[in-house]
Motif scaffolding. Structure first.
Motif, PDB file in Angstrom:
ATOM      1  N   TRP A 145       0.579  -1.254   0.104  1.00 37.45           N
ATOM      2  CA  TRP A 145      -0.281   0.133   0.511  1.00 37.45           C
ATOM      3  C   TRP A 145       0.483   1.247   0.062  1.00 37.45           C
ATOM      4  CZ3 TRP A 145      -2.019   2.858   5.397  1.00 37.45           C
ATOM      5  CH2 TRP A 145      -2.809   3.876   4.537  1.00 37.45           C
ATOM      6  N   LEU A 146       2.462   1.666   0.731  1.00 40.12           N
ATOM      7  CA  LEU A 146       2.947   2.164   0.957  1.00 40.12           C
ATOM      8  C   LEU A 146       3.796   3.168  -0.526  1.00 40.12           C
ATOM      9  CD1 LEU A 146       3.735   2.189   4.368  1.00 40.12           C
ATOM     10  CD2 LEU A 146       1.940   3.511   3.462  1.00 40.12           C
ATOM     11  N   ARG A 149       0.607   2.547  -3.272  1.00 40.55           N
ATOM     12  CA  ARG A 149      -1.021   3.795  -3.348  1.00 40.55           C
ATOM     13  C   ARG A 149      -1.841   2.893  -3.612  1.00 40.55           C
ATOM     14  NH1 ARG A 149      -1.035   8.414  -5.084  1.00 40.55           N
ATOM     15  NH2 ARG A 149       0.123   8.480  -6.481  1.00 40.55           N
ATOM     16  N   TYR A 150      -2.130   1.804  -3.546  1.00 41.92           N
ATOM     17  CA  TYR A 150      -2.990   0.665  -4.468  1.00 41.92           C
ATOM     18  C   TYR A 150      -3.109  -0.183  -3.386  1.00 41.92           C
ATOM     19  CZ  TYR A 150      -1.863   1.444  -8.718  1.00 41.92           C
ATOM     20  OH  TYR A 150      -1.893   2.011 -10.381  1.00 41.92           O
ATOM     21  N   LYS A 205      -5.548   4.774  -7.152  1.00 42.20           N
ATOM     22  CA  LYS A 205      -4.652   5.007  -6.658  1.00 42.20           C
ATOM     23  C   LYS A 205      -5.175   5.745  -4.862  1.00 42.20           C
ATOM     24  CE  LYS A 205       0.310   4.828  -8.871  1.00 42.20           C
ATOM     25  NZ  LYS A 205       1.780   4.966  -9.225  1.00 42.20           N
ATOM     26  N   LYS A 207      -5.381   7.812  -1.991  1.00 39.74           N
ATOM     27  CA  LYS A 207      -5.147   9.641  -1.893  1.00 39.74           C
ATOM     28  C   LYS A 207      -6.027   9.942  -0.179  1.00 39.74           C
ATOM     29  CE  LYS A 207      -5.579  10.974  -6.707  1.00 39.74           C
ATOM     30  NZ  LYS A 207      -5.964  11.710  -7.487  1.00 39.74           N
ATOM     31  N   TRP A 208      -4.620  10.673   0.179  1.00 37.70           N
ATOM     32  CA  TRP A 208      -5.598  10.806   1.970  1.00 37.70           C
ATOM     33  C   TRP A 208      -5.824  12.268   1.140  1.00 37.70           C
ATOM     34  CZ3 TRP A 208      -4.844   8.046   5.814  1.00 37.70           C
ATOM     35  CH2 TRP A 208      -3.776   7.271   5.349  1.00 37.70           C
TER      36      TRP A 208
END
Length: 219
Positions: A145-146, A149-150, A205, A207-208
């Protein structure tokens, strides 16, 4: 014969109770009763945390997390206790409770069998089973994930690790390994559309954000 029948009854009861608990979907309940909307009408149409977060932002996401993790924890504890009292097998009961909850979360009878993808539920289940299974599954999820970003990729790989880790942790126990494999396959199957988008390079992806994402991005 009486003992065998009682075990079968406890297995059925565990699956039924945990399934009904799993049907209580945090994203659907929160969006309906608090936001006065239906999360399944937005974005991917999925009743899971990721689509909820993309649609409504972070404000109520913790409620969804608490609901979905709490129901799995309760299901695993109920299953573990019932099987411990019946035949002394706590782990088998925890796994049964987790499976029932996963099925309820993914195919909720309360909401037309249209639920989430079972990631939060599965994440709690591996923690309840064994810390080593949880460490590898959660470690792979967080790492991928990091790095990419998926969320979906981390979820798929983390879920896929479960039966392989369980095979060694549970001393090659065929039943426990098979049940872990069932959970893994179920979660991966729920991500079949994500897999297709990952292969096509069209997967969203992570997104914060605090507020809802733009409508065009929330798909």
């Amino acid at each position: 014969m009486i003992i065998k029948l009682s075990i079968y009854f406890v297995i059925g009861l565990t699956l039924l109770v945990s399934y009904l608990l799993g049907c209580f979907n945090g994203a659907v309940v929160t969006s309906h009763f608090i936001i006065r909307d239906d999360v399944r009408k937005h974005g991917s149409g999925n009743a899971g945390l990721t689509n909820f977060y993309r649609t409504y932002g972070a404000k109520y996401a913790l409620i969804v997390i608490a609901c979905d993790m709490g129901k799995t924890l309760l299901s695993c504890l109920i299953g573990g206790y019932l099987m411990l009292c019946t035949n002394g097998n706590w782990t088998f009961g925890v796994l049964l409770g987790g499976i029932g909850c996963e099925l309820g979360h993914i195919f909720p009878a309360y909401y037309g069998l249209k639920g989430g993808k079972g990631i939060l539920s599965g994440g709690v289940l591996v923690c309840m089973l064994d810390w080593r299974i949880a460490l590898i599954a959660w470690g792979l999820f967080i790492l991928l994930w990091l790095l990419t970003r998926y969320v979906s990729l981390g979820s798929i790989v983390g879920s896929a690790s479960m039966p392989f880790t369980a095979f060694f942790v549970f001393d090659h126990d065929p039943l426990l390994t098979a049940l872990c494999a069932f959970v893994s396959v179920l979660v991966i199957w729920c991500h079949r559309e994500n897999i297709r988008r990952l292969l096509n390079g069209t997967e969203n992806k992570f997104k914060w954000h605090i507020n809802p994402l733009d409508t065009d991005e929330n798909k």
